[in-house]
Design an enzyme around this catalytic site. Structure first.
Site, mmCIF file in Angstrom:
data_model
loop_
_atom_site.group_PDB
_atom_site.id
_atom_site.type_symbol
_atom_site.label_atom_id
_atom_site.label_comp_id
_atom_site.label_asym_id
_atom_site.label_seq_id
_atom_site.Cartn_x
_atom_site.Cartn_y
_atom_site.Cartn_z
ATOM 1 N N GLU A 213 47.943 18.253 34.685
ATOM 2 C CA GLU A 213 47.390 19.528 34.241
ATOM 3 C C GLU A 213 47.433 19.656 32.714
ATOM 4 O O GLU A 213 47.884 20.653 32.159
ATOM 5 C CB GLU A 213 48.117 20.684 34.930
ATOM 6 N N GLU A 290 47.799 16.935 43.871
ATOM 7 C CA GLU A 290 48.808 17.977 44.123
ATOM 8 C C GLU A 290 48.174 19.042 45.010
ATOM 9 O O GLU A 290 47.075 19.532 44.720
ATOM 10 C CB GLU A 290 49.285 18.587 42.806
#
Length: 520
Positions: A213, A290
């Site tokens: 991220e 994820e």
């Protein structure tokens, strides 16, 4: 080789390879000429290995390589290394292939701590964690979001886990005040090179991840840094693909993907956009790097008592209001706990069943990494202090499985599974939400004190609201006694499980699950 060796005379190199049973399968002795480059002496030799037993999560076959170097009868160097041999590739349409077989990546993200034991690596604690995950059907670990302890990779080699070896949680742009962004400029090259050099010998490592991220997704510096980091990896290891765990699913806005350097594109969450990923990034192999972020406390079933409020939302996901507009959620149960039913998720995620359904039904998604396999210290979403650890895990910090563990076991393994929840201690007449996870059976039947409460079959949601392809449920007025579920296959009972009303505790029994302990 010893640095004080001044002569470049030939050396004798003896190579031996042993199998798992320590049987000698290769013995070769060669005279080789050292090559000196920038003050370092190197030797190069190819040794054939026949009838290879390939490494995989199901069959983690390992060899031991032993090399000794002598010159004029003097031992100069010795080296020993575990070897695992496997081959794999990713396919943009059909996912992941290991040793020629399509293999679904059934993974979890794992933080590097051991609950009350702390964050320092503990061999026995790591073995226990990996055993629990293995028994659940997990075949892959994502090291979120830092390089793992070397001992963990040794265990993944020997116990059979694929590993996404992840380097960074941020690059130049910070996420918190004192994070790695302060050191990135000076240290990222050396840290990444050290990680690749250290970990590339492990057969369990099948993916390098250069970030999670990363905020440079959203500006053009992401293109430059992605190309730089991938080049660093490829210079040291050209055999494994490189990925990153990203959040931006639009190709025009994702500067990490736009660099064109990643071999595999990883995306976190966004399960409602999976189908568009194949269109937005045509020809690229994809992985759910994820998923989930569901929130549960083991053994807490307060919302299993069906009242008007819960009954209206019992089949829906409750998204905890934790985000920019509301930092913390209310202490809804009064004791900093959350429901053990698969009903609650952080606002960016979803429940376990929805997340797995989204991956399972799409072959072009190579697999999933659930956030997280085990509860960890910190990030006590959605509560503030005194909550001090996460609620995301499939297993709690004590190493005890939550109920959702058996959902995964029923989906990810060939083991016969029959699991009933909740406990059976309530107030007389309370209407209780009873769930059952099972596999290898056509249907299950629930009994209360010997009386049948009806059969259920997964996928029969039209007949029994709340049932789906993953679990069945009943609404049962409580009475003391025994709740029993029986599984049937071809009309015959194949297994049963009981839950009984508990009385007053009479003693405490402590069972140690290992006779030996190693702390390193």
């Amino acid at each position: 080789m010893q640095a004080d060796l001044r002569s470049l005379k030939p050396v004798e190199v003896t190579t031996e390879i042993f199998d798992d049973a320590h049987r000698l399968v290769v013995h070769e002795k060669k005279s080789l000429q050292p090559v000196q480059t920038e003050g370092v002496l190197t030797l190069s030799s190819i040794v054939p290995l026949e009838n290879v037993r390939l490494w995989s999560p199901d069959y983690p076959n390992l060899y031991t390589l032993e090399v000794s170097v002598t010159q004029d009868g003097l031992l100069l160097d010795q080296y020993q290394q575990k070897l695992g041999i496997r081959y794999f590739h990713f396919d943009a349409r059909n996912g992941f292939y290991l040793n020629g077989q399509r293999t679904e990546i059934k993974g979890v993200c794992l933080h590097s701590d051991f609950g009350v034991l702390g964050t320092a690596y503990q061999y026995s604690a790591m073995v226990r964690q990996l055993k629990l995950l293995k028994q659940m059907g997990c075949n892959a670990i994502r090291t979120a979001h830092n390089p793992p302890a070397p001992g963990m990779l040794d265990l993944c080699d020997s116990m059979g886990f694929l590993v996404m070896d992840e380097a960074f949680d941020m690059w130049q742009k910070k996420k918190t005040k004192y994070d790695y962004s302060k050191d990135f400029a000076l240290w990222h090259k050396r840290d990444l090179e050290d990680q690749i050099k250290r970990d590339r010998r492990h057969p369990s490592v099948f993916l390098w991840s250069i970030g999670n991220e990363i905020r440079e997704q959203f500006d053009t510096s992401g293109i430059r840094l992605t190309n730089e980091l991938v080049a660093i990896v490829k210079a040291l290891d050209s055999t494994r693909p490189v990925t990153a765990a990203m959040t931006e699913t639009h190709a025009a806005k994702n500067n990490i993907a736009k660099a064109g350097a990643l071999d595999i594109l990883g995306f976190n969450y966004k399960i409602d956009q999976y189908d568009s990923l194949a269109l937005n990034f045509p020809g690229k192999a994809l992985i759910a790097s994820e998923t989930v972020s569901a929130l549960q406390t083991r053994g807490m079933y307060k919302d299993g008592v069906i009242n008007e409020t819960v009954a209206k939302m019992k089949d829906s996901i409750i998204y905890m209001p934790y985000g920019p507009k509301q930092k913390f959620a209310p202490n809804i149960n009064g004791d900093w706990t959350l429901s053990a039913y698969d009903k609650i998720a952080a606002y960016w995620g979803t429940n376990h069943e929805n997340a797995w359904r989204a991956v399972k039904s799409r072959p072009f998604i190579a697999g999933t990494f659930v956030w997280t396999g085990i509860d960890y210290l910190g990030e006590p979403v959605p509560f503030p202090y005194p909550a001090r650890s996460s609620y995301y895990g499939i297993i709690d910090q004590a190493g005890l499985p939550k109920d959702i563990y058996y959902f995964y076991q029923s989906e990810w393994t060939d083991k016969p599974v029959l699991h009933l929840l909740p406990h059976w201690n309530w107030q007389q007449g309370q209407l209780i939400d009873v769930w059952c996870y099972y596999n290898q059976a056509d249907q299950v039947e629930l009994f209360l004190n010997g009386r049948s409460l009806g059969t259920r079959k997964k996928g029969d949601g039209n007949k029994h609201p709340g049932d789906n392809e993953f679990h069945v449920n009943w609404q049962v007025p409580f009475e003391k006694g025994t709740l029993k579920v029986v599984a049937y296959k071809n009309g015959k009972e194949v297994r049963r499980e009981l839950v009984k009303t508990a009385g007053i505790p009479s003693n405490i029994q402590v069972i140690v699950d290992s006779s030996t302990f190693r702390g390193y």
